[in-house]
Scaffold this active site. Sequence first.
Site, PDB file in Angstrom:
ATOM      1  CG  ASP A 147      38.704  38.233  56.159  1.00  0.00           C
ATOM      2  OD1 ASP A 147      37.621  38.843  56.299  1.00  0.00           O
ATOM      3  OD2 ASP A 147      39.779  38.813  55.927  1.00  0.00           O
ATOM      4  CB  SER A 148      36.774  35.927  61.143  1.00  0.00           C
ATOM      5  OG  SER A 148      38.091  36.266  61.553  1.00  0.00           O
ATOM      6  N   GLY A 149      37.481  38.980  59.927  1.00  0.00           N
ATOM      7  CA  GLY A 149      37.825  40.307  60.434  1.00  0.00           C
ATOM      8  C   GLY A 149      38.934  40.261  61.475  1.00  0.00           C
ATOM      9  N   GLY A 150      39.168  39.083  62.016  1.00  0.00           N
ATOM     10  CA  GLY A 150      40.162  38.953  63.091  1.00  0.00           C
ATOM     11  C   GLY A 150      41.559  39.359  62.661  1.00  0.00           C
ATOM     12  CG  PHE A 151      44.930  38.921  59.107  1.00  0.00           C
ATOM     13  CD1 PHE A 151      45.961  38.093  59.509  1.00  0.00           C
ATOM     14  CD2 PHE A 151      45.202  39.965  58.246  1.00  0.00           C
ATOM     15  CE1 PHE A 151      47.255  38.300  59.049  1.00  0.00           C
ATOM     16  CE2 PHE A 151      46.496  40.179  57.780  1.00  0.00           C
ATOM     17  CZ  PHE A 151      47.518  39.348  58.188  1.00  0.00           C
ATOM     18  CG  ASP A 175      41.467  33.491  63.745  1.00  0.00           C
ATOM     19  OD1 ASP A 175      40.876  34.417  63.167  1.00  0.00           O
ATOM     20  OD2 ASP A 175      42.546  33.044  63.345  1.00  0.00           O
ATOM     21  N   GLY A 182      47.489  32.389  61.645  1.00  0.00           N
ATOM     22  CA  GLY A 182      48.514  32.793  62.599  1.00  0.00           C
ATOM     23  C   GLY A 182      49.890  32.887  61.988  1.00  0.00           C
ATOM     24  CG  ASP A 197      43.573  34.465  51.588  1.00  0.00           C
ATOM     25  OD1 ASP A 197      43.971  35.607  51.857  1.00  0.00           O
ATOM     26  OD2 ASP A 197      43.489  33.553  52.442  1.00  0.00           O
ATOM     27  CB  CYS A 237      51.347  35.018  29.555  1.00  0.00           C
ATOM     28  SG  CYS A 237      49.999  35.512  30.653  1.00  0.00           S
ATOM     29  CB  CYS A 292      46.951  37.533  30.595  1.00  0.00           C
ATOM     30  SG  CYS A 292      48.232  38.763  30.322  1.00  0.00           S
ATOM     31  CB  CYS A 351      50.987  38.276  27.642  1.00  0.00           C
ATOM     32  SG  CYS A 351      51.779  38.594  29.237  1.00  0.00           S
ATOM     33  CG  HIS A 389      50.800  39.188  33.493  1.00  0.00           C
ATOM     34  ND1 HIS A 389      51.118  38.235  32.540  1.00  0.00           N
ATOM     35  CD2 HIS A 389      51.745  39.059  34.483  1.00  0.00           C
ATOM     36  CE1 HIS A 389      52.209  37.578  32.924  1.00  0.00           C
ATOM     37  NE2 HIS A 389      52.603  38.062  34.085  1.00  0.00           N
TER      38      HIS A 389
HETATM   39 ZN   LIG Z   1      50.222  37.795  30.720  1.00  0.00          ZN
END
Ligand SMILES: [Zn+2]
Length: 408
Positions: free
Chosen positions: A96-100, A169, A241, A290, A332, A334, A337, A363
């Site tokens: 990202d740009s750092g702006g946020f 931005d 934004g 993201d 699941c 993962c 699980c 998970h």
């Molecule tokens: Zn899981």
Amino acid sequence: MRQDEERLRFQIGARDGSARAGVIHTAHGPIETPAFIPLATRGTVRGLESEEVAGLGYELILGNTYHLFVSPGPERIAKAGGLHGFMGWERALITDSGGFQVFSLAHGGVANEVKGSGRSGGGHGSKVEITEEGARFSSYRDGSELFISPEVSMSVQAALGSDIALVFDECTPFHADRDYTARSTERTHRWLDRCLAWHGENGPERQAVFGIVQGGVHEDLRRESAQAVSEAGVDGLAIGGTLGRDKEEMHGVLAMTAPLLPEEAPKHLLGIGEVDDLLAGIALGLDVFDCAVPTRLSRHGVALVPDPEKRFRLDLRKGGWEGDRDPIAAGCPCPACSRHDRDYISYLSRAEELTAVRLICLHNLTYMHELTIHARTAIEAGKFNSYRTAALAGSAPWQAIEKAMETD
Ligand SMILES: [Zn+2]
């Protein structure tokens, strides 16, 4: 839009309504979309090793320019071979740009509106001065003065060597009025031109650049911004934004903004990716998302589960799971699980064992990855609406896809 296959190529393989399944080709390999992007904020998906994140199936992660700029600094990362080499990540990276973060400091909590109380900007009474040139602020580490401009942001991202850089931005807050938002959006467009000018002269040849559409909740401003950014010669678009004060308004602003973006562009929804929001974004034709929530929840002992009544959350930190032999989510795939039950993970979490954070993080990231890969399958089969309906009604992603496939 710029078409430069050396930097980035986006192929749409299937469509279902406005939703699409595609592949973004980058200098560090392909990204199948729709995709959730885990945050590697400070050069790590916190708690996990890079190879583990790849092992979950992720092809793209996000590094945070603001945090990496403050520490350890771009020079140190560049010497290690960029962020890829520094953190041992061989697949695609977006920064990202750092702006946020900078503007969260300035505006007192863009992060706390809609996007959840998450992506920490630093806080501690930091002051930010915004001028046409850029933003001056004090380091949250030691109070020293720092300055980020469009050129500085692009140079840091060049040093990080990400495959996709985001332009600098101003992230306007919800409480900004229309007049401020309009002036800010125009400045963001001037900053966009400066970002692209710097990048054209000095940027890595294979680094793609995404522009950011601003304009707050105002349709005319979003329209102007979408047009200005699309015509600027970027490789993709992101929606940034404020999107409103609550989920309902956010979904409305998204539904209004998404159709304004050019069809052929890869589209990134910044900072949003909870289960229901992600499905809404996919339905509108957005491609990558993201969000800090899935990884942050794991640090608080909260796992993602197919329970819409509880906002898809299961709180293992609170008591009441003694003797519960069920996994976090049945079916699941993962590691948590596959091998452990709620009783054990809840015990670990309440004892503040690091293993609990790791298991729940594995998970939660698996849950988000499953949600997107099955969305992709559903789109390819023309069954995305059924899939979304089942997932929102309480089916886990791996169940929702089976239900969707059974529909006519
Ligand atoms: Zn899981």
